[in-house]
Design a protein around this motif. Structure first.
Motif, PDB file in Angstrom:
ATOM      1  N   ARG A 127      -9.260  -3.837  -3.075  1.00 27.70           N
ATOM      2  CA  ARG A 127      -9.368  -5.271  -2.772  1.00 27.70           C
ATOM      3  C   ARG A 127      -8.059  -5.991  -3.076  1.00 27.70           C
ATOM      4  NH1 ARG A 127     -14.022  -7.461  -6.353  1.00 27.70           N
ATOM      5  NH2 ARG A 127     -12.880  -6.116  -7.834  1.00 27.70           N
ATOM      6  N   TYR A 128      -7.369  -5.536  -4.096  1.00 29.28           N
ATOM      7  CA  TYR A 128      -6.114  -6.187  -4.469  1.00 29.28           C
ATOM      8  C   TYR A 128      -4.992  -5.836  -3.492  1.00 29.28           C
ATOM      9  CZ  TYR A 128      -8.362  -7.781  -8.710  1.00 29.28           C
ATOM     10  OH  TYR A 128      -9.210  -8.415  -9.588  1.00 29.28           O
ATOM     11  N   ALA A 129      -4.991  -4.616  -2.996  1.00 29.23           N
ATOM     12  CA  ALA A 129      -4.013  -4.264  -1.968  1.00 29.23           C
ATOM     13  C   ALA A 129      -4.253  -5.096  -0.709  1.00 29.23           C
ATOM     14  CB  ALA A 129      -4.098  -2.773  -1.650  1.00 29.23           C
ATOM     15  N   ASP A 137       0.983 -11.074   5.207  1.00 28.38           N
ATOM     16  CA  ASP A 137       0.803 -11.266   6.641  1.00 28.38           C
ATOM     17  C   ASP A 137       0.734 -12.745   7.005  1.00 28.38           C
ATOM     18  OD1 ASP A 137       0.797  -8.558   7.092  1.00 28.38           O
ATOM     19  OD2 ASP A 137      -1.362  -8.394   7.504  1.00 28.38           O
ATOM     20  N   ALA A 138       0.107 -13.532   6.152  1.00 31.33           N
ATOM     21  CA  ALA A 138      -0.011 -14.967   6.432  1.00 31.33           C
ATOM     22  C   ALA A 138       1.359 -15.624   6.512  1.00 31.33           C
ATOM     23  CB  ALA A 138      -0.869 -15.636   5.359  1.00 31.33           C
ATOM     24  N   GLU A 167       7.152  -3.387  -1.321  1.00 31.17           N
ATOM     25  CA  GLU A 167       7.514  -1.996  -1.605  1.00 31.17           C
ATOM     26  C   GLU A 167       6.326  -1.214  -2.165  1.00 31.17           C
ATOM     27  OE1 GLU A 167      10.744   0.096  -2.005  1.00 31.17           O
ATOM     28  OE2 GLU A 167      10.846  -0.986  -0.116  1.00 31.17           O
ATOM     29  N   ILE A 168       5.607  -1.821  -3.108  1.00 31.75           N
ATOM     30  CA  ILE A 168       4.461  -1.130  -3.713  1.00 31.75           C
ATOM     31  C   ILE A 168       3.378  -0.869  -2.675  1.00 31.75           C
ATOM     32  CG2 ILE A 168       2.612  -1.305  -5.417  1.00 31.75           C
ATOM     33  CD1 ILE A 168       4.572  -2.948  -7.159  1.00 31.75           C
ATOM     34  N   ILE A 169       3.060  -1.896  -1.897  1.00 31.77           N
ATOM     35  CA  ILE A 169       1.984  -1.750  -0.916  1.00 31.77           C
ATOM     36  C   ILE A 169       2.377  -0.778   0.197  1.00 31.77           C
ATOM     37  CG2 ILE A 169       0.593  -2.949   0.815  1.00 31.77           C
ATOM     38  CD1 ILE A 169      -0.221  -3.509  -2.106  1.00 31.77           C
ATOM     39  N   ARG A 170       3.575  -0.932   0.723  1.00 27.51           N
ATOM     40  CA  ARG A 170       3.993  -0.100   1.853  1.00 27.51           C
ATOM     41  C   ARG A 170       4.011   1.389   1.501  1.00 27.51           C
ATOM     42  NH1 ARG A 170       9.695  -0.710   5.252  1.00 27.51           N
ATOM     43  NH2 ARG A 170       9.192   0.813   6.896  1.00 27.51           N
ATOM     44  N   TYR A 171       4.393   1.689   0.273  1.00 29.62           N
ATOM     45  CA  TYR A 171       4.620   3.092  -0.076  1.00 29.62           C
ATOM     46  C   TYR A 171       3.536   3.710  -0.954  1.00 29.62           C
ATOM     47  CZ  TYR A 171       9.064   2.503   2.212  1.00 29.62           C
ATOM     48  OH  TYR A 171      10.034   2.266   3.168  1.00 29.62           O
ATOM     49  N   GLY A 175      -3.243   1.048   4.034  1.00 29.02           N
ATOM     50  CA  GLY A 175      -3.960   0.079   4.850  1.00 29.02           C
ATOM     51  C   GLY A 175      -3.143  -1.049   5.447  1.00 29.02           C
ATOM     52  N   TRP A 176      -1.823  -1.045   5.267  1.00 25.52           N
ATOM     53  CA  TRP A 176      -0.991  -2.107   5.859  1.00 25.52           C
ATOM     54  C   TRP A 176      -0.537  -1.628   7.237  1.00 25.52           C
ATOM     55  CZ3 TRP A 176       4.111  -4.343   3.316  1.00 25.52           C
ATOM     56  CH2 TRP A 176       4.382  -5.621   3.861  1.00 25.52           C
TER      57      TRP A 176
END
Length: 400
Positions: A127-129, A137-138, A167-171, A175-176
């Protein structure tokens, strides 16, 4: 490339050509040690995967101070899963946030995305990701510009937090969407990087340092080697114009690219300070809060560069340790001597010592008693609501 000259090769050449080759060899530029990496490390802005894994293991084990720092972060408003991002096409920020059209919203949303990314990595609660992605995105769908007098500083602050989150989310999260990643990269490249990459020579130094904090993080996310090298070069030039060492001479250096070079001009730029000692900052006599912004940005830049394989700490260690120690001493309550800022300092250094203290003391073994006392007293360090957040969690005692 100029090939090395051998004795045999010199004997076979005309004298005039030999002289020309020798001059060319002696004057040929040497490779700059530790320039932008051929391959960038990801996640690699302020925190590496090894650092994140260390933090996650400590929090999951209930170890202190990391567990308390994590709990503080999760309880903050920045971590709220009900947050609604507030993007604007044009963020307008005047001096001292007057006017403030989207400035606070942008900084808070960028910090929230980073906060959510950290919670995702440590907790594995998707949920946090997803919340971090929603926020990023917004903004990437809407923003086109920053305007008014504080635009470079605002862009530096928000632009420091965005790539840490991304960086953290992409790698570490799948789900991005590619569309989202690419649009976010376009935002950083077109809206943020042009505003910060050329620096700002004549403003107070925390501006340019914060701008380079953003620039190096954006460069890593974009894998832009030219932007990375420019950010590091600007940072290196700014350091002696922001933190003084007696080895610099009788008075500090003026900022590169400015006309500030005489003693009287430097004194005016250093807010009237006429006596210079190791660790004094260009903004010490302004206030410790703005000085803290500069010191935080310095540590952030060095930390990101180190993750990318370019260890800047050895060359800045003396300046940074003296600066942290000097300002920690007075933040802890030491009497201010009359020669320093007329005997009056405006305190408020902020939660800015963890990254530099960990690098210099924990990893390099440099004794820093005042900085250690202040750092441990302030734990867990929270956020300054601008571009510093949760650094007890990410960097306290982190060996990686």
């Amino acid at each position: 490339m100029v090939r090395p000259l051998t004795r045999r090769s010199l004997l076979l050449l005309p004298v005039a050509l030999v002289i020309t080759l020798i001059v060319a060899t002696l004057s040929a530029p040497t490779a700059v040690a530790g320039s932008a990496p051929a391959t960038f490390a990801h996640p690699g802005v302020l925190v590496s995967k090894a650092q994140l894994d260390f933090v996650r293991s400590k929090v999951n084990a209930g170890a202190q101070p990391w567990k308390a720092a994590y709990d503080q972060m999760v309880a903050s408003s920045l971590a709220s899963l009900s947050r609604t991002p507030k993007p604007r096409a044009v963020v307008e920020c005047g001096s001292y946030s007057n006017p403030n059209y989207g400035c606070t919203d942008e900084r808070q949303d960028a910090l929230a995305a980073y906060t959510d990314a950290l919670i995702w990595y440590i907790s594995r609660d998707s949920r946090y990701a997803q919340k971090a992605i929603q926020i990023m995105d917004a903004w990437s769908a809407v923003i086109t510009d920053h305007t008014n007098s504080n635009a470079p500083l605002q862009t530096g602050w928000a632009g420091s937090s965005w790539p840490r989150a991304a960086e953290i989310i992409r790698y570490t999260y799948t789900g991005w969407s590619a569309t989202g990643v690419n649009r976010f990269a376009t935002m950083l490249r077109n809206v943020y990087l042009p505003e910060v990459i050329n620096g700002r020579a004549t403003t107070n130094g925390n501006w340019e340092l914060s701008m380079m904090d953003a620039a190096i993080g954006i460069a890593v996310f974009l894998e832009d080697r030219a932007a990375y090298d420019k950010a590091v070069s600007t940072f290196r030039a700014r350091m002696p114009a922001y933190i003084y060492l007696t080895s610099d001479g009788a008075f500090p250096k003026g900022p590169a690219g400015s006309s500030i070079d005489t003693r009287s001009e430097v004194v005016a730029y250093w807010h009237g300070q006429e006596t210079f000692v190791d660790g004094l900052s260009q903004e010490t006599c302004r206030d410790l809060t703005h000085t803290g912004y500069g010191l935080a940005a310095i540590a952030h830049i060095a930390e990101t560069a180190r993750i990318q394989g370019q260890d800047l700490y050895p060359e800045i260690a003396d300046r940074l340790r003296h600066a942290l120690g000097l300002h920690a001493k007075y933040q802890l309550g030491a009497a201010v001597p009359s020669w320093l800022c007329g005997g009056n300092l405006t305190l408020g250094l902020g939660p800015v010592t963890e990254v530099g203290f960990n690098a210099l003391n924990h990893r390099m073994g440099i004794a820093m008693s005042n900085t250690q006392t202040l750092t441990e007293r302030q734990r867990p360090a929270g956020t300054n609501n601008l571009f510093v957040a949760w650094e007890t969690l990410t960097h306290a005692g982190n060996p990686n």
